[in-house]
Design a protein around this motif. Structure first.
Motif, PDB file in Angstrom:
ATOM      1  N   LYS A  23     -65.659  80.056 -66.714  1.00 10.46           N
ATOM      2  CA  LYS A  23     -64.848  79.556 -66.056  1.00 10.46           C
ATOM      3  C   LYS A  23     -63.566  79.466 -67.170  1.00 10.46           C
ATOM      4  N   VAL A  24     -62.609  79.941 -67.315  1.00  6.39           N
ATOM      5  CA  VAL A  24     -61.489  79.582 -68.163  1.00  6.39           C
ATOM      6  C   VAL A  24     -60.065  78.906 -67.348  1.00  6.39           C
ATOM      7  N   GLU A  25     -59.872  77.829 -67.842  1.00  6.94           N
ATOM      8  CA  GLU A  25     -58.833  77.102 -66.938  1.00  6.94           C
ATOM      9  C   GLU A  25     -57.521  76.749 -67.811  1.00  6.94           C
ATOM     10  N   ASN A  26     -56.677  77.321 -67.573  1.00  2.62           N
ATOM     11  CA  ASN A  26     -55.218  77.011 -68.497  1.00  2.62           C
ATOM     12  C   ASN A  26     -55.338  76.583 -69.873  1.00  2.62           C
ATOM     13  N   VAL A  27     -56.114  77.771 -70.347  1.00  3.61           N
ATOM     14  CA  VAL A  27     -56.340  77.637 -71.919  1.00  3.61           C
ATOM     15  C   VAL A  27     -54.979  78.110 -72.756  1.00  3.61           C
ATOM     16  N   ALA A  28     -54.990  77.101 -73.908  1.00  5.89           N
ATOM     17  CA  ALA A  28     -54.029  77.742 -74.797  1.00  5.89           C
ATOM     18  C   ALA A  28     -54.848  77.906 -76.307  1.00  5.89           C
ATOM     19  N   ILE A  29     -54.417  79.002 -76.946  1.00  5.57           N
ATOM     20  CA  ILE A  29     -55.263  79.238 -78.105  1.00  5.57           C
ATOM     21  C   ILE A  29     -54.129  79.605 -79.302  1.00  5.57           C
ATOM     22  N   GLY A  30     -54.925  79.527 -80.263  1.00  7.60           N
ATOM     23  CA  GLY A  30     -53.718  79.903 -81.491  1.00  7.60           C
ATOM     24  C   GLY A  30     -54.488  79.047 -82.794  1.00  7.60           C
ATOM     25  N   TYR A  31     -53.758  78.804 -83.763  1.00  9.16           N
ATOM     26  CA  TYR A  31     -54.357  78.283 -85.133  1.00  9.16           C
ATOM     27  C   TYR A  31     -53.360  77.128 -85.529  1.00  9.16           C
ATOM     28  N   GLY A  32     -54.180  76.143 -86.037  1.00  7.65           N
ATOM     29  CA  GLY A  32     -53.367  75.073 -86.396  1.00  7.65           C
ATOM     30  C   GLY A  32     -52.913  74.272 -84.829  1.00  7.65           C
ATOM     31  N   GLN A  33     -51.652  73.822 -84.989  1.00  7.97           N
ATOM     32  CA  GLN A  33     -50.954  73.556 -83.728  1.00  7.97           C
ATOM     33  C   GLN A  33     -49.895  74.337 -83.016  1.00  7.97           C
TER      34      GLN A  33
ATOM     35  N   LEU B 295     -58.855  84.679 -78.757  1.00 10.36           N
ATOM     36  CA  LEU B 295     -59.617  84.120 -77.364  1.00 10.36           C
ATOM     37  C   LEU B 295     -60.858  84.192 -77.349  1.00 10.36           C
ATOM     38  N   LEU B 296     -61.412  85.562 -77.936  1.00  7.69           N
ATOM     39  CA  LEU B 296     -62.812  85.597 -78.134  1.00  7.69           C
ATOM     40  C   LEU B 296     -63.385  84.555 -79.224  1.00  7.69           C
ATOM     41  N   LYS B 297     -62.888  84.372 -80.569  1.00  7.44           N
ATOM     42  CA  LYS B 297     -63.166  83.376 -81.304  1.00  7.44           C
ATOM     43  C   LYS B 297     -63.201  82.117 -80.818  1.00  7.44           C
ATOM     44  N   THR B 298     -62.287  81.662 -80.122  1.00  4.88           N
ATOM     45  CA  THR B 298     -62.263  80.613 -79.210  1.00  4.88           C
ATOM     46  C   THR B 298     -63.495  80.260 -78.433  1.00  4.88           C
ATOM     47  N   LEU B 299     -63.672  81.216 -77.472  1.00  6.60           N
ATOM     48  CA  LEU B 299     -64.913  81.009 -76.556  1.00  6.60           C
ATOM     49  C   LEU B 299     -66.126  80.881 -77.432  1.00  6.60           C
TER      50      LEU B 299
ATOM     51  N   LYS C 289     -66.320  79.358 -80.031  1.00 11.74           N
ATOM     52  CA  LYS C 289     -66.106  78.031 -80.901  1.00 11.74           C
ATOM     53  C   LYS C 289     -65.953  78.334 -82.535  1.00 11.74           C
ATOM     54  N   GLN C 290     -65.652  79.552 -82.808  1.00 12.80           N
ATOM     55  CA  GLN C 290     -65.056  79.820 -84.015  1.00 12.80           C
ATOM     56  C   GLN C 290     -63.843  79.047 -84.582  1.00 12.80           C
ATOM     57  N   ILE C 291     -62.916  79.040 -83.314  1.00 14.36           N
ATOM     58  CA  ILE C 291     -61.796  78.528 -83.910  1.00 14.36           C
ATOM     59  C   ILE C 291     -61.537  77.486 -82.835  1.00 14.36           C
ATOM     60  N   PRO C 292     -60.804  76.076 -83.226  1.00 10.47           N
ATOM     61  CA  PRO C 292     -60.714  75.203 -82.016  1.00 10.47           C
ATOM     62  C   PRO C 292     -59.936  75.371 -80.912  1.00 10.47           C
ATOM     63  N   LEU C 293     -60.114  74.991 -79.702  1.00  4.99           N
ATOM     64  CA  LEU C 293     -59.347  75.180 -78.455  1.00  4.99           C
ATOM     65  C   LEU C 293     -58.334  74.281 -78.557  1.00  4.99           C
ATOM     66  N   LEU C 294     -56.844  74.755 -78.262  1.00  6.24           N
ATOM     67  CA  LEU C 294     -55.688  74.004 -78.421  1.00  6.24           C
ATOM     68  C   LEU C 294     -55.187  73.177 -77.036  1.00  6.24           C
ATOM     69  N   ASP C 295     -55.818  73.815 -76.014  1.00  4.76           N
ATOM     70  CA  ASP C 295     -55.460  72.944 -74.714  1.00  4.76           C
ATOM     71  C   ASP C 295     -56.189  73.727 -73.658  1.00  4.76           C
ATOM     72  N   GLY C 296     -56.408  73.061 -72.523  1.00  8.77           N
ATOM     73  CA  GLY C 296     -57.089  73.470 -71.609  1.00  8.77           C
ATOM     74  C   GLY C 296     -58.587  73.348 -71.381  1.00  8.77           C
ATOM     75  N   ASN C 297     -59.597  74.128 -70.789  1.00  9.73           N
ATOM     76  CA  ASN C 297     -60.870  74.045 -70.927  1.00  9.73           C
ATOM     77  C   ASN C 297     -61.355  75.221 -70.505  1.00  9.73           C
ATOM     78  N   PHE C 298     -62.823  75.401 -71.023  1.00  4.56           N
ATOM     79  CA  PHE C 298     -63.383  76.668 -70.461  1.00  4.56           C
ATOM     80  C   PHE C 298     -65.034  76.137 -70.736  1.00  4.56           C
TER      81      PHE C 298
END
Length: 650
Positions: free
Chosen positions: A332-342, A372-376, A378-387
């Motif tokens: 379940k992916v909800e209102n997620v924001a992804i990227g590098y740094g801020q 997004l795949l790397k975020t899921l 957990k190779q890079i941090p999630l910026l916002d939202g939750n999964f």
């Protein structure tokens, strides 16, 4: 008109023959696809035709006036100029003509020239002739052509003055393709032009090549692309070449039919040879029949023997299994924001995955699919939202960059170190299934080609027995045959799949749902790639109607009602897909049973079996069992096919 003809061409590298007796013909408006395994010699043949590589014997013929344009694999445009200036340089002769026209206009406006009518008339005539040539050669539209090509390749007005030196490798490759298209050669030779292109750009290129005035000769692993543009296919295999009319799908069908015909002809001749030999052996020594035996021996000696048709070359073969099943709610992916740094590159990402879903993530290059795949993972941090992943989920991840395959280990150790409790023979068997045989398993991983690394990464993934696969461009570096084998393995996989791919043919075969990533978030489409295209067109039409109604002051279409329609479609599509797979499986089973029955039927009538009563009884019993199983399967197939036909159409 024949633009290009290759006749009896051969090419060897040392003692290894790469191409032998190659015949190929390209006519006006032809769209020729060249297919074959990695290493079959496709790129070599293109380089020879383009004049960039020598050949040992044979002939390449083309009229002197015919121009050839060639783009090699992953060619990047290197230049100190800006994007616009580099592409404009293609039209330097037109620019010089334009400059000459301006100069002549200045001359004609000189009052002194009017005093010499003969000179003025001569200049005016030259001006008219030059202006006609300028117009005929595209002088009034070349800037529009440049803009059209740049726009199609995802370069926008703000990019035009960007120095080419500052571009990425992928952008330079796209620009090299754009420059070649602007030169408009009579024969356009493209080696893997679809590399580094997102789906939107691929669609544009397909349409461009479909209407291209010249002929096209292309090598590509993108089967959807080949289906769209090819009018004939040449297959390179075992140094030989065979021509098939039509697109890629038609080639596959014709190739299978040709193999069946050749196999039947071979088997029929072998049966005839066996009968002749048997007759000769039994009758040659008898005085009364020796003449007939000798006659048949002469007939046998004169017979043109057929070779057994060679099937496909050695292929990888594997399947993905799971240790245990996951819960019904997988992700379940909800209102997620992804990227590098801020710095988010994509936000408002929302979607869900259920068990046995196969979800394709699509969107333009740079939108954040791999991120997004790397975020899921957990190779890079999630910026916002939750999964959140569901119960009993075991993840298996395939990285398109193969970042985990840069060790100096041997291929054997790369796999064995992860499973030290398994015997070496079992590890070698697994690697053999992925075409690593003999000394191949002793190669260092760093020395492997892209395709070999891809196969090794898939071997490691298979051994994990994960119930959720997260795949980032799994078909990159795989040849057409390996792609099909991977697809079949994933279709039969009992777990859940989330994947990124630019291979639309692959998406069509694997996806049960498409999630499109856009700047403003995500949109879900419940079906394969073709379904996504259809629904996207419908949504665009709805938006257009809403805009028109809003402009006219009318009430817009209720979006809540449309959402409910999607939910209904989701369940319907899932059921339809299950029924379709069941019908296909039953058809395969029927085909296999019929083949086995045919083989037993032949055994029943063999003289040696007719005289062996025990063998005959055994064959008859097996025949009855298979016939009963076939009757039952046919009944199941009839019911399943009727259900599929009567199901409501989405």
């Amino acid at each position: 008109m024949i633009l290009l003809q290759v006749s009896q061409l051969t090419k060897s590298f040392g003692a290894e023959v790469i191409l032998s007796n190659i015949k190929l013909e390209v006519k006006t408006r032809d769209r020729v696809a060249l297919v074959g395994r990695n290493g079959a010699g496709k790129s070599t043949l293109l380089k020879i035709i383009a004049g960039e590589l020598s050949y040992d014997s044979g002939e390449i013929m083309k009229p002197k006036a015919v121009s050839i344009g060639y783009l090699s694999q992953d060619t990047g445009l290197e230049s100190a100029k800006s994007i616009w200036d580099e592409l404009e340089s293609v039209f330097q002769p037109l620019k010089e003509m334009e400059k000459k026209l301006r100069e002549m206009e200045i001359d004609m406006s000189d009052p002194k020239l009017l005093e010499n009518p003969a000179k003025y008339k001569k200049l005016l005539k030259e001006y008219d002739q030059l202006q006609i040539r300028f117009k005929e050669q595209g002088g009034f539209q070349y800037e529009a052509d440049i803009r059209s090509i740049l726009h199609g390749l995802q370069f926008h007005d703000k990019d035009y003055q960007t120095p080419i030196q500052l571009l990425s490798g992928g952008q330079k490759t796209r620009l090299a393709l754009g420059k070649l298209l602007l030169t408009s050669p009579d024969v356009l030779i493209l080696d893997e032009p679809t590399n580094h292109l997102d789906i939107e750009t691929l669609t544009w290129l397909e349409k461009y090549l479909q209407t291209y005035e010249g002929a096209v000769l292309v090598v590509s692993h993108d089967r959807y692309f080949l289906d769209k543009i090819a009018t004939q296919v040449y297959e390179l295999s075992r140094t030989k070449i065979i021509q098939f009319p039509g697109n890629y799908s038609n080639y596959l069908r014709l190739k299978a039919e040709m193999y069946e015909r050749e196999l039947k002809a071979y088997e029929k001749q072998q049966e005839e040879i066996s009968k002749l030999k048997d007759f000769i052996q039994k009758n040659l020594a008898r005085a009364s029949t020796t003449k007939r035996a000798q006659s048949r021996r002469k007939a046998l000696e004169k017979m043109d023997l057929l070779e057994r048709p060679q099937g496909d070359e050695k292929s990888a073969h594997f399947s993905f299994e799971i240790e245990r099943q996951s819960g019904n709610d997988v992700l379940k992916v909800e209102n997620v924001a992804i990227g590098y740094g801020q710095h988010p590159i994509c936000s408002h990402i929302t979607f869900q995955m259920k068990r046995k879903d196969s979800v394709a993530l699509i969107g333009p290059n740079g939108i954040g699919k791999s991120t997004l795949l790397k975020t899921l993972m957990k190779q890079i941090p999630l910026l916002d939202g939750n999964f959140q992943f569901g119960a009993n989920v075991k993840l298996g991840y395939y990285d398109q960059e193969q970042a985990n395959l840069r060790s100096n280990k041997k291929v054997l150790d790369e796999l064995w170190d992860d499973y030290p409790h398994l015997p070496e023979k079992e590890i070698r068997t697994v690697l053999g299934n992925f075409l690593f045989t003999g000394d191949d398993v002793l190669k260092p991983v760093t020395a492997l080609s892209g395709g070999e690394k891809a196969r090794l990464a898939l071997a490691k993934l298979m051994m994990e027995k994960s119930n959720v696969l997260i795949l980032d461009e799994p078909t990159n570096h795989l040849d057409l045959d390996s792609k099909e084998i991977l697809e079949n393995a994933l279709i039969d996989y009992p777990g859940t799949i989330l994947f990124v791919s630019h291979d639309r043919y692959f998406i069509n075969r694997i996806a049960t749902k498409v999630v499109e990533l856009r700047d403003e978030g995500t949109i879900e489409y419940l079906g394969d790639y073709d379904y996504y295209l259809t629904k996207k067109e419908e949504l665009e039409e709805v938006k257009k109607l809403e805009a028109e109604e809003k402009a006219a002051g009318k009430i817009s279409i209720n979006t809540t009602v449309r959402k409910l329609t999607y939910e209904e479609e989701k369940e319907q599509k899932r059921i339809e897909r299950q029924k379709k797979r069941m019908v296909e499986e039953l058809e395969k089973k029927i085909e296999q049973l019929e083949l086995e029955l045919e083989e037993i039927q032949e055994e029943l009538y063999k003289p040696e079996n007719i005289e062996d009563h025990e063998k005959l009884l055994e064959l008859q019993t097996k025949h009855e069992q298979l016939q009963a199983e076939l009757d039952q399967t046919l009944e199941e197939w009839t019911l399943a096919a009727e259900e599929m036909e009567t199901a409501p159409n989405s």
